[in-house]
Every structure is written in structure tokens, then in C-alpha cells.
Design a protein around this motif. Structure first.
Motif, mmCIF file in Angstrom:
data_model
loop_
_atom_site.group_PDB
_atom_site.id
_atom_site.type_symbol
_atom_site.label_atom_id
_atom_site.label_comp_id
_atom_site.label_asym_id
_atom_site.label_seq_id
_atom_site.Cartn_x
_atom_site.Cartn_y
_atom_site.Cartn_z
ATOM 1 N N GLY A 53 17.574 -2.451 -9.020
ATOM 2 C CA GLY A 53 17.862 -3.312 -9.530
ATOM 3 C C GLY A 53 17.303 -3.248 -10.913
ATOM 4 N N ARG A 54 16.114 -3.797 -11.552
ATOM 5 C CA ARG A 54 15.969 -3.968 -13.217
ATOM 6 C C ARG A 54 16.052 -2.603 -14.399
ATOM 7 N N SER A 71 13.547 -0.604 -15.402
ATOM 8 C CA SER A 71 11.970 -0.189 -16.285
ATOM 9 C C SER A 71 12.146 1.037 -15.789
ATOM 10 N N ALA A 104 15.655 6.342 -9.477
ATOM 11 C CA ALA A 104 14.734 5.152 -10.224
ATOM 12 C C ALA A 104 14.795 3.862 -10.077
ATOM 13 N N GLY A 105 13.984 3.821 -8.821
ATOM 14 C CA GLY A 105 14.161 2.276 -7.714
ATOM 15 C C GLY A 105 15.018 2.458 -7.586
ATOM 16 N N ILE A 115 9.894 8.116 -8.327
ATOM 17 C CA ILE A 115 9.279 7.959 -8.196
ATOM 18 C C ILE A 115 8.486 6.680 -7.335
ATOM 19 N N LEU A 158 2.837 0.189 -12.943
ATOM 20 C CA LEU A 158 4.137 0.358 -13.728
ATOM 21 C C LEU A 158 3.805 1.524 -15.110
ATOM 22 N N GLU A 181 3.792 4.375 -14.863
ATOM 23 C CA GLU A 181 5.502 5.480 -14.101
ATOM 24 C C GLU A 181 6.457 5.755 -15.850
HETATM 25 C C1 GRF Z 1 9.098 1.247 -8.911
HETATM 26 O O1 GRF Z 1 7.899 0.504 -8.735
HETATM 27 C C2 GRF Z 1 9.672 2.604 -8.396
HETATM 28 O O2 GRF Z 1 7.813 3.201 -7.941
HETATM 29 C C3 GRF Z 1 9.619 2.070 -7.115
HETATM 30 O O3 GRF Z 1 10.981 0.488 -7.520
HETATM 31 C C4 GRF Z 1 10.193 -0.068 -8.462
HETATM 32 C C5 GRF Z 1 11.332 0.057 -8.954
HETATM 33 O O4 GRF Z 1 11.256 -0.406 -10.753
HETATM 34 N N1 GRF Z 1 10.487 2.862 -6.722
HETATM 35 P P1 GRF Z 1 11.738 -0.342 -12.276
HETATM 36 O O5 GRF Z 1 13.586 -0.799 -11.480
HETATM 37 O O6 GRF Z 1 12.195 1.143 -12.042
HETATM 38 O O7 GRF Z 1 11.956 -1.274 -12.972
#
Ligand code: GRF
Length: 218
Positions: free
Chosen positions: A13-14, A16, A90-91, A111, A174, A177
Motif C-alpha cells: 500500500g501507501r 509509510s 511493510a504493510g 510490523i 503509526l 511504528e
Molecule cells: C501499518 O499499519 C502496519 O502496521 C500494517 O499495515 C500498515 C501499513 O502502512 N502492517 P504503511 O503502508 O506502511 O503506511
């Protein structure tokens, strides 16, 4: 050949968290390099982040493979070929297959936005709000075949307020994270993580702090 740790990132996804890892590598906090980002989602904003940082992005869609096993075998083979020593989820919004886990035992980190073993699976933050816990947080753990069941490396706690929405709590989590994920990777790169069955020994600099929420009144 340099013995700099090579990292393979999987994201959907995004990105971050991916960005926080890139930033920590570029600032020298983590001594490692990112060999590739593999995504299952051609629309992932993480791909755009790769462009900005000159990192190779590889799109591999499960639908293009005959079955789950061949999908994860292909990912594993690619990462092995690149000499990757740590895989970072990472997501990555899928349960990773055995073919990949077997090739990287205790070398895949994830995570999760909850204090495991509470609230595994999807929407950990919403689960925490709905349950009414007063302390929530996030967990970095090694990946095994279960859903968010692998050995815990590091956790961060945040308070949950009475009027919290899922979004407000997610944002608070976040931020943590983005602190603990790069930190766990840094510890790994330094060789400061020792796996003892389910218990992970980490070289810590000082004692942890406790968090009480709601705070005690004087
Ligand atoms: C985060 O909330 C992470 O804990 C979960 O997925 C989300 C990913 O967000 N595993 P990003 O793509 O890193 O912004």
C-alpha cells in the motif's frame, strides 16, 4: 563483495513504514541497503516512493501464478538470487506462504498495529478501540506460518483515549511504528538480535518505561 546487509521489502500500500526504513538507511542509522521492493499491488504508493529513491520495484501479482506456493517460491527465489539477508513486510496485506518462510527462517520481520498477541489479523486498531483497552500499540515480530504469531522483537505502547476514533488511534500508533520498525532492523543489521525459541534477546541500552493510562491522579 561488500557484506552490507541486503533487505528485500514486501509492501501492498501507501508504504509509510517503507519510507521510514529508507529514511533511516539514507541518514546512516541503519547500515544496510534495500535490494528490491516487491508488491502485489500495481497501485501501491510504495512504488512511487521507490522511484523517488532509485529503488527497484517489482510487481508480482498472485493472480498471475497457478497457486500460492508458486507465488511465494518465485518471491523467495528472487530474494535469494539477490543475496537478501532480511525480508521486511511493510504493510504486505497477505499471509506469507511456507515457501518463503522456509527460505528465510527468523529473517522475515513484520510490523503489526497492535500489542500482540492481542488483536491479530486485520484492523488491529479498530479491534482495540472496540474492545475498550486503555493501552494499545504496535509490535515488530519475526514471521512464522501463523497470522501475527511469530516471536516478538519489540513493542511500543500508546494510550487509548475515551473519545478516540479508529483513525486517531491509528495515527498515534503509526508514529510509533515508524520508530520501532527501523530500530528493529538496525538491531538486526548490527547482529544484536538473538533468537532463543519464542524469546528474543535484544541488546537494550536502558530499562524500559512503564505506561499507565488513564494516568494516576496525585
Ligand atoms: C501499518 O499499519 C502496519 O502496521 C500494517 O499495515 C500498515 C501499513 O502502512 N502492517 P504503511 O503502508 O506502511 O503506511
Amino acid at each position: 563483495m561488500s557484506d552490507l546487509l541486503k533487505i528485500g521489502v514486501l509492501a501492498s500500500g501507501r508504504g509509510s513504514n517503507f519510507q521510514s526504513i529508507v529514511d533511516n538507511i539514507e541518514s546512516g542509522e541503519i547500515e544496510a541497503e534495500i535490494s528490491v521492493l516487491i508488491t502485489d499491488n500495481p497501485e501501491a504508493y510504495a512504488i512511487e516512493r521507490c522511484r523517488k529513491h532509485n529503488i527497484e520495484a517489482l510487481i508480482l501479482k498472485p493472480d498471475d501464478f497457478p497457486d500460492r506456493n508458486s507465488y511465494y517460491s518465485c518471491i523467495a527465489d528472487d530474494l535469494v538470487k539477490r543475496g537478501v539477508g532480511l525480508v521486511v513486510l511493510a504493510g504486505f496485506m497477505r499471509v506469507v506462504g511456507k515457501a518463503l518462510i522456509d527460505k528465510f527462517p527468523n529473517k522475515i520481520m513484520n510490523i503489526h498495529p497492535a500489542l500482540l498477541p492481542s488483536f491479530p489479523g486485520l484492523h488491529g486498531q479498530k479491534q482495540a478501540v472496540d474492545y475498550g483497552v486503555k493501552i494499545a500499540g504496535c509490535t515488530v515480530h519475526f514471521v512464522d506460518e501463523g497470522v501475527d504469531t511469530g516471536p516478538v522483537i519489540i513493542q511500543a505502547a500508546v494510550p487509548v483515549y475515551h473519545d478516540d476514533s479508529e483513525e486517531a488511534l491509528s495515527e498515534r500508533i503509526l508514529k510509533k511504528e515508524h520508530e520501532i520498525f527501523p530500530y528493529a532492523i538496525r538491531l538486526f543489521a548490527q547482529g544484536n538480535i538473538k533468537v532463543e525459541g519464542r524469546r528474543i534477546a535484544v541488546k537494550a541500552h536502558r530499562e524500559g518505561m512503564s505506561l499507565v493510562n488513564p494516568p494516576l491522579l496525585d
